[in-house]
Design a protein around this motif. Structure first.
Motif, PDB file in Angstrom:
ATOM      1  N   ALA A  48       0.838  -1.208   0.000  1.00 56.69           N
ATOM      2  CA  ALA A  48       0.000   0.000   0.000  1.00 56.69           C
ATOM      3  C   ALA A  48       0.866   1.248   0.000  1.00 56.69           C
ATOM      4  O   ALA A  48       0.574   2.218  -0.710  1.00 56.69           O
ATOM      5  CB  ALA A  48      -0.934  -0.011   1.212  1.00 56.69           C
ATOM      6  N   LYS A  49       1.934   1.228   0.752  1.00 54.18           N
ATOM      7  CA  LYS A  49       2.825   2.386   0.822  1.00 54.18           C
ATOM      8  C   LYS A  49       3.700   2.511  -0.428  1.00 54.18           C
ATOM      9  O   LYS A  49       4.048   3.616  -0.828  1.00 54.18           O
ATOM     10  CB  LYS A  49       3.695   2.295   2.077  1.00 54.18           C
ATOM     11  N   ALA A  50       4.046   1.383  -1.042  1.00 51.27           N
ATOM     12  CA  ALA A  50       4.935   1.400  -2.203  1.00 51.27           C
ATOM     13  C   ALA A  50       4.223   1.791  -3.494  1.00 51.27           C
ATOM     14  O   ALA A  50       4.861   2.293  -4.421  1.00 51.27           O
ATOM     15  CB  ALA A  50       5.583   0.025  -2.384  1.00 51.27           C
ATOM     16  N   MET A  51       2.924   1.564  -3.546  1.00 49.55           N
ATOM     17  CA  MET A  51       2.192   1.841  -4.780  1.00 49.55           C
ATOM     18  C   MET A  51       1.858   3.325  -4.868  1.00 49.55           C
ATOM     19  O   MET A  51       1.247   3.880  -3.956  1.00 49.55           O
ATOM     20  CB  MET A  51       0.932   0.989  -4.858  1.00 49.55           C
ATOM     21  N   GLN A 166      -3.457 -11.114  -4.841  1.00 53.84           N
ATOM     22  CA  GLN A 166      -4.112 -10.205  -5.780  1.00 53.84           C
ATOM     23  C   GLN A 166      -3.346  -8.887  -5.867  1.00 53.84           C
ATOM     24  O   GLN A 166      -3.082  -8.383  -6.963  1.00 53.84           O
ATOM     25  CB  GLN A 166      -5.545  -9.954  -5.301  1.00 53.84           C
ATOM     26  N   LEU A 167      -2.957  -8.345  -4.709  1.00 52.14           N
ATOM     27  CA  LEU A 167      -2.237  -7.069  -4.693  1.00 52.14           C
ATOM     28  C   LEU A 167      -0.838  -7.174  -5.301  1.00 52.14           C
ATOM     29  O   LEU A 167      -0.360  -6.231  -5.925  1.00 52.14           O
ATOM     30  CB  LEU A 167      -2.181  -6.526  -3.268  1.00 52.14           C
ATOM     31  N   ILE A 168      -0.198  -8.321  -5.146  1.00 49.62           N
ATOM     32  CA  ILE A 168       1.098  -8.533  -5.789  1.00 49.62           C
ATOM     33  C   ILE A 168       0.917  -8.499  -7.308  1.00 49.62           C
ATOM     34  O   ILE A 168       1.694  -7.855  -8.026  1.00 49.62           O
ATOM     35  CB  ILE A 168       1.743  -9.865  -5.336  1.00 49.62           C
ATOM     36  N   ALA A 169      -0.121  -9.169  -7.805  1.00 48.61           N
ATOM     37  CA  ALA A 169      -0.391  -9.150  -9.247  1.00 48.61           C
ATOM     38  C   ALA A 169      -0.705  -7.730  -9.718  1.00 48.61           C
ATOM     39  O   ALA A 169      -0.231  -7.304 -10.783  1.00 48.61           O
ATOM     40  CB  ALA A 169      -1.548 -10.098  -9.576  1.00 48.61           C
ATOM     41  N   TYR A 170      -1.478  -6.998  -8.945  1.00 45.68           N
ATOM     42  CA  TYR A 170      -1.796  -5.616  -9.296  1.00 45.68           C
ATOM     43  C   TYR A 170      -0.508  -4.780  -9.350  1.00 45.68           C
ATOM     44  O   TYR A 170      -0.312  -3.998 -10.271  1.00 45.68           O
ATOM     45  CB  TYR A 170      -2.740  -5.003  -8.275  1.00 45.68           C
ATOM     46  N   ALA A 171       0.338  -4.938  -8.344  1.00 49.16           N
ATOM     47  CA  ALA A 171       1.585  -4.165  -8.305  1.00 49.16           C
ATOM     48  C   ALA A 171       2.448  -4.491  -9.517  1.00 49.16           C
ATOM     49  O   ALA A 171       2.922  -3.589 -10.217  1.00 49.16           O
ATOM     50  CB  ALA A 171       2.341  -4.461  -7.010  1.00 49.16           C
ATOM     51  N   ARG A 172       2.647  -5.750  -9.790  1.00 50.14           N
ATOM     52  CA  ARG A 172       3.511  -6.136 -10.910  1.00 50.14           C
ATOM     53  C   ARG A 172       2.914  -5.700 -12.249  1.00 50.14           C
ATOM     54  O   ARG A 172       3.652  -5.338 -13.163  1.00 50.14           O
ATOM     55  CB  ARG A 172       3.785  -7.625 -10.863  1.00 50.14           C
ATOM     56  N   ASN A 174       1.475  -3.016 -12.696  1.00 53.85           N
ATOM     57  CA  ASN A 174       1.777  -1.591 -12.741  1.00 53.85           C
ATOM     58  C   ASN A 174       3.278  -1.325 -12.645  1.00 53.85           C
ATOM     59  O   ASN A 174       3.703  -0.216 -12.334  1.00 53.85           O
ATOM     60  CB  ASN A 174       1.036  -0.868 -11.611  1.00 53.85           C
ATOM     61  N   LYS A 175       4.082  -2.362 -12.908  1.00 57.36           N
ATOM     62  CA  LYS A 175       5.546  -2.262 -12.911  1.00 57.36           C
ATOM     63  C   LYS A 175       6.108  -1.841 -11.558  1.00 57.36           C
ATOM     64  O   LYS A 175       7.105  -1.129 -11.469  1.00 57.36           O
ATOM     65  CB  LYS A 175       6.033  -1.283 -14.004  1.00 57.36           C
ATOM     66  N   ILE A 176       5.463  -2.304 -10.490  1.00 52.23           N
ATOM     67  CA  ILE A 176       5.910  -2.007  -9.130  1.00 52.23           C
ATOM     68  C   ILE A 176       6.410  -3.311  -8.518  1.00 52.23           C
ATOM     69  O   ILE A 176       5.691  -4.311  -8.482  1.00 52.23           O
ATOM     70  CB  ILE A 176       4.755  -1.426  -8.283  1.00 52.23           C
ATOM     71  N   THR A 177       7.651  -3.291  -8.068  1.00 55.10           N
ATOM     72  CA  THR A 177       8.237  -4.472  -7.415  1.00 55.10           C
ATOM     73  C   THR A 177       7.869  -4.436  -5.932  1.00 55.10           C
ATOM     74  O   THR A 177       8.085  -3.431  -5.268  1.00 55.10           O
ATOM     75  CB  THR A 177       9.758  -4.463  -7.572  1.00 55.10           C
TER      76      THR A 177
END
Length: 182
Positions: A48-51, A166-172, A174-177
């Protein structure tokens, strides 16, 4: 005591002496589940903080929750699931025994900072309720049909992992590690 009797009884006495402290220190299922919840919390809050805010409105397709909606859903269920175990959600959430109250909570307008603050607060509430649950209480029925308190807490933990994935898939997408993968 004869030496042969001592040799016979010494191993049994040693086993008893070692077993008692070990049994007293063995954590139960609640300690294991709580540890798992704390690990999931670290990753969910970390994501949540990284996105960036731009990724919060992203959704993988029509009808799917946005990133922000997933964080709010996790927050809501962190309050709602303990209700099934007999706890009252904080009054300001408006969450009660009827699942419609969860939907009302999820529909409230919030900023990113408000979502983050409420997410952390909901995890503190969930952890507090889990910590207050004794091992003996796990076998008792929950407020929900055909569900024990144990099943409820296990479902809470698996629910967090479902949405973490689900949130890991959403982050990836959006090109967010994820922060723990760097």
């Amino acid at each position: 005591m004869s030496q042969s009797l001592f040799r016979l009884l010494a191993p049994a006495a040693m086993s008893l002496a070692l077993a008692a402290p070990a049994a007293a220190q063995t954590p139960g299922v609640m300690a294991d589940l709580l540890k798992d919840v704390q690990e999931a919390k670290g990753k969910i809050v970390g994501l949540a903080k990284a996105m960036p805010e731009s990724a919060w409105e992203w959704r993988p397709g029509p009808g799917a929750r946005s990133t922000k909606e997933v964080f709010v859903h996790v927050t809501a269920d962190n309050y709602f699931i303990p209700v099934g175990a007999g706890s009252a959600a904080p009054a300001e959430t408006g969450i009660g025994e009827d699942y419609k109250t969860v939907g009302a909570f999820e529909q409230r307008a919030r900023t990113r900072d408000q979502v983050l603050a409420e997410l952390e607060k909901s995890f503190a509430f969930l952890e507090q309720q889990m910590t207050a649950t004794t091992e003996a209480r796990l076998a008792t029925p929950s407020k929900w049909p055909k569900t024990s308190t144990r099943q409820l807490w296990i479902a809470s933990t698996t629910h967090l992992h479902e949405h973490l994935g689900q949130l890991i898939a959403y982050a990836r997408s959006n090109k967010i590690t994820p922060p723990w993968s760097k």
